[in-house]
Design an enzyme around this catalytic site. Structure first.
Site, mmCIF file in Angstrom:
data_model
loop_
_atom_site.group_PDB
_atom_site.id
_atom_site.type_symbol
_atom_site.label_atom_id
_atom_site.label_comp_id
_atom_site.label_asym_id
_atom_site.label_seq_id
_atom_site.Cartn_x
_atom_site.Cartn_y
_atom_site.Cartn_z
ATOM 1 N N HIS A 30 40.848 31.300 41.144
ATOM 2 C CA HIS A 30 42.255 31.472 41.125
ATOM 3 C C HIS A 30 42.390 32.546 39.987
ATOM 4 C CE1 HIS A 30 46.697 31.670 41.016
ATOM 5 N NE2 HIS A 30 46.596 30.676 42.058
ATOM 6 N N GLU B 18 41.759 35.725 45.068
ATOM 7 C CA GLU B 18 41.152 34.321 44.642
ATOM 8 C C GLU B 18 40.301 34.417 45.947
ATOM 9 O OE1 GLU B 18 44.588 31.519 45.058
ATOM 10 O OE2 GLU B 18 46.021 33.203 44.262
#
Length: 317
Positions: free
Chosen positions: A173, A276
């Site tokens: 992330h 991500e």
């Protein structure tokens, strides 16, 4: 040069060469929380002000490790004849982003090899009671960060030391800074479609055409974009995102096991964009589609899985 540092009372490490200074905190999720570009004299990532900030909001800074990534509806799924119930940790009543976000990792080795600096850390899930009550599998994960030139690699080796197949979804992330100038940045991602989501951002099981975001395959200007979007990479496309500014290009790529990208701007793009890469899509075990689409997989007893995500920098002047 590799140094063990005191980051406001928390042990951390820096890897530094002529191009980058990479800061990693094994004690809080093994998160690369800072990448300082020595050429442009600026930070590339969203950096926490303190270790406690990162521990309190582990997915909000740096490069959090997600296992599994994103949401599991009501925290529940069944796979390989076993039922799993993960903690409900999101206001919408679902589980989000797994159990490795802030867990402490142990440094195994640091060093230099063939002109590259590296740090290897590991975590053994079999000894973590909080993990085991939700995910009763004896996985041992080892991540090696390798800094060579203007490139940083994240290399994962995960081994199933238990006696049952272990469902395994993985993602990062990564918070890249846009410096408050989204008009100067474009994002190119070769993808084939967009997962339709419900009100809780969970896939409905359908992949729609790119539509108004079709420019992303050639280069989408980030100004005015408000994205929390799940893209299917699709057959024949590499796992690659190219974030391009006025003076810098970031190429972010992953192994073929990564099937999806989530692109997240946290409201209208201004200060940052999250790139991500996911091996399985949000809520994957609960989606009735083929595994080569959702990315659902398990690691067999005694087997291992290797993945790599790589960030490469190049300059335009």
């Amino acid at each position: 040069m590799i140094q063990r540092i005191d980051w406001q009372g928390t042990p951390a490490y820096t890897l530094e060469n002529d191009h980058l200074i990479v800061s990693v905190c094994p004690a809080i999720g093994n998160n690369v929380y800072s990448i300082w570009d020595k050429t442009l004299q600026r930070e590339l990532l969203r950096v926490p002000t303190s270790p406690s900030d990162m521990a309190d909001a582990p997915v909000q800074y740096g490069t959090p490790i997600l296992m599994p990534p994103n949401r599991i509806r009501a925290g529940r799924f069944e796979l390989n004849g076993q039922t799993y119930q993960f903690d409900i940790n999101h206001a919408t009543g679902h589980h989000i982003h797994g159990m490795l976000r802030s867990q402490p990792w142990s440094v195994v080795q640091t060093g230099e090899k063939d002109g590259a600096l590296f740090i290897t850390s590991s975590i053994d899930l079999s000894g973590d009671a909080n993990v085991q009550r939700q995910y009763p599998h004896a996985l041992e994960l080892e991540v090696t960060y390798v800094l060579q030139g203007a490139a940083l690699s994240h290399r994962l080796n995960v081994r199933n030391k238990g006696s049952r197949p272990a469902p395994f979804g993985y993602g990062l992330h990564t918070w890249f800074l846009l410096n408050g100038e989204p008009d100067k940045w474009t994002l190119q991602v070769p993808v084939s479609g967009i997962w339709e989501l419900d009100a809780d951002n969970i896939p409905l099981g359908h992949i729609a055409p790119l539509g108004s975001l079709s420019a992303i395959t050639e280069g989408l200007r980030l100004e005015g974009q408000n994205l929390d979007t799940v893209f299917q990479i699709g057959s024949g496309n590499p796992c690659l995102a190219v974030l391009s500014g006025e003076d810098l290009e970031l190429r972010y790529s992953g192994s073929s096991a990564f099937k999806q990208w989530v692109i997240y701007t946290k409201g209208e793009a201004r200060d940052f964009v999250c790139l991500e890469p996911y091996t399985w899509v949000t809520n994957a075990p609960n989606i009735d589609l083929p595994a080569d689409v959702t990315g659902v997989q398990s690691i067999a007893p005694g087997a291992a899985l290797e993945l790599e995500v790589k960030l490469e920098l190049s300059y335009k002047s």
